[in-house]
Write an enzyme that holds these catalytic residues in place. Structure first.
Site, mmCIF file in Angstrom:
data_model
loop_
_atom_site.group_PDB
_atom_site.id
_atom_site.type_symbol
_atom_site.label_atom_id
_atom_site.label_comp_id
_atom_site.label_asym_id
_atom_site.label_seq_id
_atom_site.Cartn_x
_atom_site.Cartn_y
_atom_site.Cartn_z
ATOM 1 N N SER A 42 -11.423 7.602 2.266
ATOM 2 C CA SER A 42 -10.113 8.472 2.536
ATOM 3 C C SER A 42 -9.866 9.377 1.176
ATOM 4 O O SER A 42 -9.543 8.468 0.282
ATOM 5 C CB SER A 42 -9.037 7.578 2.941
ATOM 6 O OG SER A 42 -8.998 7.308 4.111
ATOM 7 N N HIS A 75 -10.964 12.520 6.127
ATOM 8 C CA HIS A 75 -12.028 12.353 6.518
ATOM 9 C C HIS A 75 -12.599 13.326 7.201
ATOM 10 O O HIS A 75 -12.520 13.699 8.327
ATOM 11 C CB HIS A 75 -12.219 10.977 7.294
ATOM 12 C CG HIS A 75 -11.974 9.734 6.691
ATOM 13 N ND1 HIS A 75 -12.950 8.842 6.420
ATOM 14 C CD2 HIS A 75 -10.755 9.045 6.296
ATOM 15 C CE1 HIS A 75 -12.546 7.755 5.701
ATOM 16 N NE2 HIS A 75 -11.052 8.052 5.674
ATOM 17 N N HIS A 97 -13.643 4.640 11.821
ATOM 18 C CA HIS A 97 -13.266 3.286 11.633
ATOM 19 C C HIS A 97 -13.170 2.414 12.828
ATOM 20 O O HIS A 97 -12.806 3.167 13.990
ATOM 21 C CB HIS A 97 -11.652 3.352 10.917
ATOM 22 C CG HIS A 97 -11.867 4.065 9.514
ATOM 23 N ND1 HIS A 97 -11.802 5.303 9.458
ATOM 24 C CD2 HIS A 97 -11.733 3.440 8.391
ATOM 25 C CE1 HIS A 97 -11.742 5.596 7.955
ATOM 26 N NE2 HIS A 97 -11.863 4.591 7.481
ATOM 27 N N TYR A 99 -10.654 0.881 13.621
ATOM 28 C CA TYR A 99 -9.089 0.953 14.084
ATOM 29 C C TYR A 99 -9.078 2.541 15.037
ATOM 30 O O TYR A 99 -7.933 2.552 15.780
ATOM 31 C CB TYR A 99 -8.251 0.981 13.308
ATOM 32 C CG TYR A 99 -8.296 1.950 12.036
ATOM 33 C CD1 TYR A 99 -7.802 3.486 12.291
ATOM 34 C CD2 TYR A 99 -8.565 1.852 10.682
ATOM 35 C CE1 TYR A 99 -7.815 4.319 11.306
ATOM 36 C CE2 TYR A 99 -8.627 2.535 9.753
ATOM 37 C CZ TYR A 99 -8.309 3.922 10.088
ATOM 38 O OH TYR A 99 -8.502 5.099 9.248
ATOM 39 N N GLU A 100 -9.981 3.177 14.715
ATOM 40 C CA GLU A 100 -9.735 4.458 15.672
ATOM 41 C C GLU A 100 -10.663 3.894 17.102
ATOM 42 O O GLU A 100 -10.697 4.893 18.062
ATOM 43 C CB GLU A 100 -10.765 5.684 15.313
ATOM 44 C CG GLU A 100 -10.499 6.236 13.842
ATOM 45 C CD GLU A 100 -11.303 7.027 13.386
ATOM 46 O OE1 GLU A 100 -11.508 8.032 13.997
ATOM 47 O OE2 GLU A 100 -12.183 6.750 12.327
ATOM 48 N N ALA A 127 -10.603 3.739 0.078
ATOM 49 C CA ALA A 127 -9.539 3.640 -0.657
ATOM 50 C C ALA A 127 -8.691 2.176 0.006
ATOM 51 O O ALA A 127 -8.990 1.628 0.917
ATOM 52 C CB ALA A 127 -8.270 4.772 0.147
ATOM 53 N N MET A 222 -9.588 -1.134 5.346
ATOM 54 C CA MET A 222 -9.917 -1.352 6.547
ATOM 55 C C MET A 222 -11.323 -0.578 6.954
ATOM 56 O O MET A 222 -11.716 -0.243 7.969
ATOM 57 C CB MET A 222 -9.022 -0.370 7.309
ATOM 58 C CG MET A 222 -7.457 -0.640 7.217
ATOM 59 S SD MET A 222 -6.346 0.596 7.870
ATOM 60 C CE MET A 222 -4.833 0.120 7.408
ATOM 61 N N SER A 223 -12.182 -0.968 5.764
ATOM 62 C CA SER A 223 -13.543 -0.253 6.167
ATOM 63 C C SER A 223 -14.656 -1.161 5.411
ATOM 64 O O SER A 223 -14.248 -2.159 4.839
ATOM 65 C CB SER A 223 -13.654 1.063 5.835
ATOM 66 O OG SER A 223 -13.439 1.212 4.566
ATOM 67 N N ASN A 246 -2.595 2.446 -3.719
ATOM 68 C CA ASN A 246 -1.169 2.332 -3.504
ATOM 69 C C ASN A 246 -1.001 0.622 -3.894
ATOM 70 O O ASN A 246 -2.198 0.125 -3.758
ATOM 71 C CB ASN A 246 -0.743 2.534 -2.226
ATOM 72 C CG ASN A 246 -1.472 1.767 -1.103
ATOM 73 O OD1 ASN A 246 -2.775 2.426 -0.766
ATOM 74 N ND2 ASN A 246 -1.251 0.842 -0.473
ATOM 75 N N HIS A 258 -0.195 7.374 4.792
ATOM 76 C CA HIS A 258 -1.545 7.643 4.601
ATOM 77 C C HIS A 258 -1.480 8.776 3.431
ATOM 78 O O HIS A 258 -2.287 8.998 2.652
ATOM 79 C CB HIS A 258 -2.177 8.159 5.860
ATOM 80 C CG HIS A 258 -3.607 8.668 5.589
ATOM 81 N ND1 HIS A 258 -4.555 7.715 5.224
ATOM 82 C CD2 HIS A 258 -4.277 10.005 5.970
ATOM 83 C CE1 HIS A 258 -5.558 8.431 5.168
ATOM 84 N NE2 HIS A 258 -5.654 9.563 5.593
HETATM 85 N N1 HPA Z 1 -3.976 -1.376 3.242
HETATM 86 C C1 HPA Z 1 -4.850 -1.073 4.088
HETATM 87 N N2 HPA Z 1 -5.822 -0.052 3.880
HETATM 88 C C2 HPA Z 1 -5.654 0.709 2.985
HETATM 89 C C3 HPA Z 1 -4.485 0.446 2.135
HETATM 90 C C4 HPA Z 1 -3.576 -0.577 2.341
HETATM 91 O O1 HPA Z 1 -2.533 -0.958 1.627
HETATM 92 N N3 HPA Z 1 -4.248 1.644 1.131
HETATM 93 C C5 HPA Z 1 -5.413 2.485 1.583
HETATM 94 N N4 HPA Z 1 -6.301 1.993 2.588
#
Ligand code: HPA
Length: 285
Positions: A42, A75, A97, A99-100, A127, A222-223, A246, A258
């Site tokens: 990302s 992406h 991903h 989750y998609e 990320a 998540m990847s 973050n 996001h």
């Molecule tokens: N959690 C899950 N996936 C992420 C995060 C997060 O805090 N930041 C960037 N991708």
């Protein structure tokens, strides 16, 4: 990937077509057989932009036979080939991903394509939210291990025969590549740690982050894990890098979004792509 691995199903057929498509593009551009592959997460596509600026060529995923399209902002869905110093490199700017709602064959398409091109060294980036209190947004984390809590299916399970084999995960994150990456100079702060893959698509709850803290996670995303497992099963050495975009949920008062993730990634794009470039230079075949 050998032809032994590529004859098993439709997905394998479409990977062969994609491999042929990219090989033709490489040969038209006068590029040698690639030795390093990079998957950019990302907002981290800046390294691929740099490869284009250095004379690389690109193809949108939509034009590559069978290549699944990412739908998440940040992406892009562009494959870029070019030279990093004397190495021929293929970068995937964007991924699909779990989750998609995608099947594992879609998630693994990119890494199988890279393996089909003969690539044996893979740098996979993402990320991630920082859990370790020493981590701040804009830091990097070289992945030394991973956790797969709360995933509803098993990363690495796939329709390819070799990925059904049980693998010892201890050597998954290549020691040699990790050490070299940690020694590659950057103005960014760089750590080493454990990546927890969560299913998404929503960010974690503060309670989930407390659980992840207790079980030893330093960062959450998540990847990456399915791609790394598949890459190793296809004979690649893998380096994993998280860009901490973050603080994980509940660790600050801030609401996660996001756009915060992509804003942090974009803020470090210059030093990040410089570091990726230098890391790739050290990933000799
Ligand atoms: N959690 C899950 N996936 C992420 C995060 C997060 O805090 N930041 C960037 N991708």
């Amino acid at each position: 990937m050998s032809t032994r691995d590529l004859h098993l199903n439709d997905s394998a057929d479409s990977i062969s077509s994609a491999v042929e498509f990219v090989n033709q593009a490489l040969s038209r551009a006068g590029l040698a057989k690639p030795s390093v592959g990079v998957i950019l997460g990302s907002g981290l596509g800046c390294a691929a932009d740099r490869l284009i600026n250095a004379g690389g060529i690109s193809a949108d995923y939509v034009d590559i036979p069978g290549m699944p399209q990412p739908h998440v902002t940040g992406h892009h869905g562009t494959l870029v080939c070019g030279r990093v110093k004397d190495q021929s490199v293929v970068m995937l700017k964007g991924r699909v991903h779990w989750y998609e709602g995608r099947v594992l064959d879609d998630i693994l398409f990119g890494v199988r394509l890279l393996a089909g091109l003969g690539i044996r060294k893979l740098l996979v980036t993402n990320a991630a939210g920082g859990i370790n209190p020493k981590f701040s947004p804009g830091d990097l984390m070289v992945i030394s291990s991973h956790l797969r809590p709360l995933l509803y299916t098993v990363p690495g399970r796939s329709s390819f025969a070799n990925a059904f084999e049980m693998q010892d995960s201890r050597g998954l994150w290549c020691n040699v590549l990790r050490t070299a990456a940690l020694q590659t100079k950057t103005p960014l702060r760089i750590h080493e740690g454990t990546y927890a893959m969560m299913p998404g698509p929503c960010y974690e709850t503060p309670a989930e982050i407390r659980m992840l803290q207790k079980i030893g996670a330093d960062a959450v995303g998540m990847s990456t894990v399915p791609e790394a497992v598949e890459a190793v099963s296809l004979g690649m050495s893998v380096l994993g890098v998280s860009c901490i975009t973050n603080c994980a949920a509940g660790l600050t008062d801030q609401t996660l979004s996001h756009s915060e993730v992509t804003a942090t990634a974009s803020a470090i794009s210059e030093p990040f792509s410089e570091w990726i470039w230098n890391v790739v230079c050290g990933m000799k075949p």
